[in-house]
Design a protein around this motif. Sequence first.
Motif, PDB file in Angstrom:
ATOM      1  N   PHE A 198       0.804  -1.235   0.000  1.00 42.59           N
ATOM      2  CA  PHE A 198       0.000   0.000   0.000  1.00 42.59           C
ATOM      3  C   PHE A 198       0.833   1.279   0.000  1.00 42.59           C
ATOM      4  CE2 PHE A 198      -2.685  -3.311   1.800  1.00 42.59           C
ATOM      5  CZ  PHE A 198      -3.869  -3.130   1.102  1.00 42.59           C
ATOM      6  N   HIS A 199       2.153   1.123   0.039  1.00 42.69           N
ATOM      7  CA  HIS A 199       3.051   2.289   0.072  1.00 42.69           C
ATOM      8  C   HIS A 199       2.666   3.238   1.198  1.00 42.69           C
ATOM      9  CE1 HIS A 199       4.326   0.649  -3.717  1.00 42.69           C
ATOM     10  NE2 HIS A 199       3.167   0.884  -4.282  1.00 42.69           N
ATOM     11  N   ILE A 200       2.310   2.649   2.339  1.00 44.04           N
ATOM     12  CA  ILE A 200       1.996   3.416   3.548  1.00 44.04           C
ATOM     13  C   ILE A 200       3.193   3.288   4.493  1.00 44.04           C
ATOM     14  CG2 ILE A 200       0.488   3.574   5.568  1.00 44.04           C
ATOM     15  CD1 ILE A 200      -1.786   2.480   3.846  1.00 44.04           C
ATOM     16  N   PRO A 201       3.818   4.385   4.861  1.00 44.60           N
ATOM     17  CA  PRO A 201       5.035   4.319   5.691  1.00 44.60           C
ATOM     18  C   PRO A 201       4.734   3.972   7.147  1.00 44.60           C
ATOM     19  CG  PRO A 201       4.434   6.603   5.304  1.00 44.60           C
ATOM     20  CD  PRO A 201       3.467   5.776   4.505  1.00 44.60           C
ATOM     21  N   ALA A 202       4.341   2.745   7.383  1.00 38.46           N
ATOM     22  CA  ALA A 202       4.039   2.304   8.741  1.00 38.46           C
ATOM     23  C   ALA A 202       5.327   1.956   9.473  1.00 38.46           C
ATOM     24  CB  ALA A 202       3.113   1.091   8.699  1.00 38.46           C
ATOM     25  N   MET A 203       5.319   2.171  10.775  1.00 39.43           N
ATOM     26  CA  MET A 203       6.499   1.867  11.582  1.00 39.43           C
ATOM     27  C   MET A 203       6.075   1.186  12.867  1.00 39.43           C
ATOM     28  SD  MET A 203       7.413   5.630  13.096  1.00 39.43           S
ATOM     29  CE  MET A 203       8.535   4.891  14.251  1.00 39.43           C
ATOM     30  N   GLN A 204       6.999   0.421  13.448  1.00 39.63           N
ATOM     31  CA  GLN A 204       6.707  -0.275  14.695  1.00 39.63           C
ATOM     32  C   GLN A 204       6.857   0.675  15.873  1.00 39.63           C
ATOM     33  OE1 GLN A 204       8.708  -4.002  15.030  1.00 39.63           O
ATOM     34  NE2 GLN A 204       7.879  -4.494  17.038  1.00 39.63           N
ATOM     35  N   TYR A 205       5.973   0.521  16.835  1.00 36.48           N
ATOM     36  CA  TYR A 205       6.023   1.366  18.032  1.00 36.48           C
ATOM     37  C   TYR A 205       7.339   1.164  18.770  1.00 36.48           C
ATOM     38  CZ  TYR A 205       5.256   2.790  22.865  1.00 36.48           C
ATOM     39  OH  TYR A 205       5.392   3.362  24.105  1.00 36.48           O
ATOM     40  N   ASN A 206       7.914   2.275  19.220  1.00 34.23           N
ATOM     41  CA  ASN A 206       9.129   2.247  20.023  1.00 34.23           C
ATOM     42  C   ASN A 206       8.989   3.316  21.099  1.00 34.23           C
ATOM     43  OD1 ASN A 206      11.852   2.769  21.020  1.00 34.23           O
ATOM     44  ND2 ASN A 206      12.585   1.560  19.292  1.00 34.23           N
ATOM     45  N   LYS A 207       9.187   2.935  22.332  1.00 37.59           N
ATOM     46  CA  LYS A 207       8.973   3.880  23.436  1.00 37.59           C
ATOM     47  C   LYS A 207       9.924   5.077  23.374  1.00 37.59           C
ATOM     48  CE  LYS A 207      11.957   1.375  26.700  1.00 37.59           C
ATOM     49  NZ  LYS A 207      12.003   0.668  28.016  1.00 37.59           N
ATOM     50  N   LYS A 208      11.018   4.948  22.610  1.00 36.19           N
ATOM     51  CA  LYS A 208      11.977   6.055  22.501  1.00 36.19           C
ATOM     52  C   LYS A 208      11.510   7.124  21.517  1.00 36.19           C
ATOM     53  CE  LYS A 208      15.939   3.039  23.497  1.00 36.19           C
ATOM     54  NZ  LYS A 208      17.224   2.503  22.968  1.00 36.19           N
ATOM     55  N   TYR A 209      10.547   6.768  20.654  1.00 38.73           N
ATOM     56  CA  TYR A 209      10.106   7.715  19.636  1.00 38.73           C
ATOM     57  C   TYR A 209       9.072   8.687  20.201  1.00 38.73           C
ATOM     58  CZ  TYR A 209      12.142   4.322  16.375  1.00 38.73           C
ATOM     59  OH  TYR A 209      12.981   3.467  15.710  1.00 38.73           O
ATOM     60  N   ASP A 210       9.052   9.868  19.608  1.00 37.92           N
ATOM     61  CA  ASP A 210       8.010  10.851  19.912  1.00 37.92           C
ATOM     62  C   ASP A 210       6.790  10.500  19.060  1.00 37.92           C
ATOM     63  OD1 ASP A 210       6.347  12.982  20.296  1.00 37.92           O
ATOM     64  OD2 ASP A 210       7.841  14.521  19.894  1.00 37.92           O
ATOM     65  N   LEU A 211       5.740   9.960  19.691  1.00 34.91           N
ATOM     66  CA  LEU A 211       4.584   9.484  18.941  1.00 34.91           C
ATOM     67  C   LEU A 211       3.875  10.597  18.186  1.00 34.91           C
ATOM     68  CD1 LEU A 211       2.735   6.764  21.053  1.00 34.91           C
ATOM     69  CD2 LEU A 211       4.009   6.495  18.941  1.00 34.91           C
ATOM     70  N   SER A 212       4.036  11.830  18.637  1.00 30.71           N
ATOM     71  CA  SER A 212       3.386  12.939  17.935  1.00 30.71           C
ATOM     72  C   SER A 212       3.986  13.131  16.547  1.00 30.71           C
ATOM     73  CB  SER A 212       3.519  14.230  18.747  1.00 30.71           C
ATOM     74  OG  SER A 212       4.890  14.590  18.894  1.00 30.71           O
ATOM     75  N   LEU A 213       5.169  12.576  16.311  1.00 30.57           N
ATOM     76  CA  LEU A 213       5.831  12.694  15.007  1.00 30.57           C
ATOM     77  C   LEU A 213       5.671  11.429  14.172  1.00 30.57           C
ATOM     78  CD1 LEU A 213       9.175  14.373  16.200  1.00 30.57           C
ATOM     79  CD2 LEU A 213       7.100  15.489  15.361  1.00 30.57           C
ATOM     80  N   CYS A 214       4.974  10.431  14.708  1.00 36.17           N
ATOM     81  CA  CYS A 214       4.795   9.156  13.998  1.00 36.17           C
ATOM     82  C   CYS A 214       3.338   9.056  13.529  1.00 36.17           C
ATOM     83  CB  CYS A 214       5.132   7.983  14.910  1.00 36.17           C
ATOM     84  SG  CYS A 214       6.787   8.072  15.636  1.00 36.17           S
TER      85      CYS A 214
END
Length: 510
Positions: free
Chosen positions: A127-143
């Motif tokens: 689907f060419h959707i840039p999905a990513m796996q959750y990581n507690k180190k990431y800022d979710l507001s930017l994902c």
Amino acid sequence: MLIVRSSEWKDQFSERLENGAKSDSWTLYKMAYNVVKTSLIKDFRGLQCPKFLPHLQPFKHQLEVAETVIERMNGKAILADEVGLGKTIEAGLILKEYLVRGLVKKALILAPASLVNQWIDELNRKFHIPAMQYNKKYDLSLCDIVVTSIDMAKRSPHKEKIYAQNFDLIIVDEAHKLKNHQTKNYEFVQQLKKKFCLLLTATPIQNDVFELFYLITLLKPGHLGNYETFRTAFSASKHDVEHEEFLKELVNQVMVRNTREATGIEWPDRHVAIIPITFSDIERDIYSMITHLKTNSSLFSDAFSIITLQREMCSSKEAVQYTLMNMREKCTRHEDLQAIDQIVEKLAALQLHAKAEKTFELIQQANDKVIIFTEYRATQNFLQAYLYEKGITSVLFNGKFSKSKRDWMKQLFQQNAQVLIATESGSEGINLQFCRYVINYDLPWNPMKLEQRIGRVHRLGQANDVHIYNLAIQDTIDDHIVDLLHTKIDVFEKVVGELDAILTSYKLSI
């Protein structure tokens, strides 16, 4: 930012006029115009996303599901196609359509841990959707598009970070695991901030009709009234319901379900049979000794303990022996120790198991790859050793394995071994279309688990007829399980719709 009036454009415009220079590249202008024109959405009806997915060829029923959910259900729906019809593709189409239309910018996909990587791969690749796996180190507001397991997401500190986000779309895979309002899974999903919500499950009723009530209430609170209203209006009990046609009409307003037969796709046939088995005399004696424990021992006074031991005896002596030895450690009365030791002594003398012998016979007749499903890891180990002595190669598959080991076992089964011996964890998240024989060595209480197991082989991509053998030992707890399975299947078909064959009456069909 300071905004000032500028007259530079006048000088540049005058210069181009005096020198006969072009204002801009007409070719670039037309290209930009065509890009904007292509991206315009003139009509809300109909899907726009397929033209952005030239390499994806969804089936007609998958496109129809996406249209129905978006146009009629306002993005709040249960996707309940039978196992193997591509609910992941349907959810991907809906997500892509909302992204194209700008109605979704932030989405969360909750799936079993074993399926997280599969979701990410399909969304990215198909689907060419840039999905990513959750990581507690990431800022979710930017994902924007995040995939994670619900088991991780519902625990602190992860749940607090996820609760802080405003999601446009939530997708819950294997949504039947939410069960009801008393589970942590259900409570977690209920509290998420969401505009649209998709619940994916081929089995919206697992054990009782109230599970479907709670799934629908999660999507659209009040659609079926509150719990008391629902129970009264439909005379609902766990395994029965009245006014089923009216209830089915209400359910279909929030649920889309395709059966294999309705897709128009030519499917290989499914052959299902219950194989009745008779205990040997010594096995029957041990089973009777277990049954009498309830009246002869205070340690086994509750019915559940006896039923557990009876089911284990119908599976393997190793399974029942393991439980008895654990119970022995809790014994404080000499009579209890004596009762357990008598059974263990009998088990030690037991050389054969009628169900294992029938399984070997079925594997020989199949002369092909076979999946065996059992409820107990002790039985797994017994069967592997038993089949090895018979010259049959096998690999194990259970929930204790890491993802990499599970993938490795699947590859070994496909390339080397004849038999895969799986516990219940093997009935979800693994596609085995290269196999066409399934032996349900132990019957579960839940008929939908049978459907999940069969769905590992009877799915899109299967080229051959599939054969399902449900083993049941006569005049044991297996008789009661078979009766209860039929009752639960009847409730499912009343409210949700017809099921493909997963169980038959007692008869030997081979």
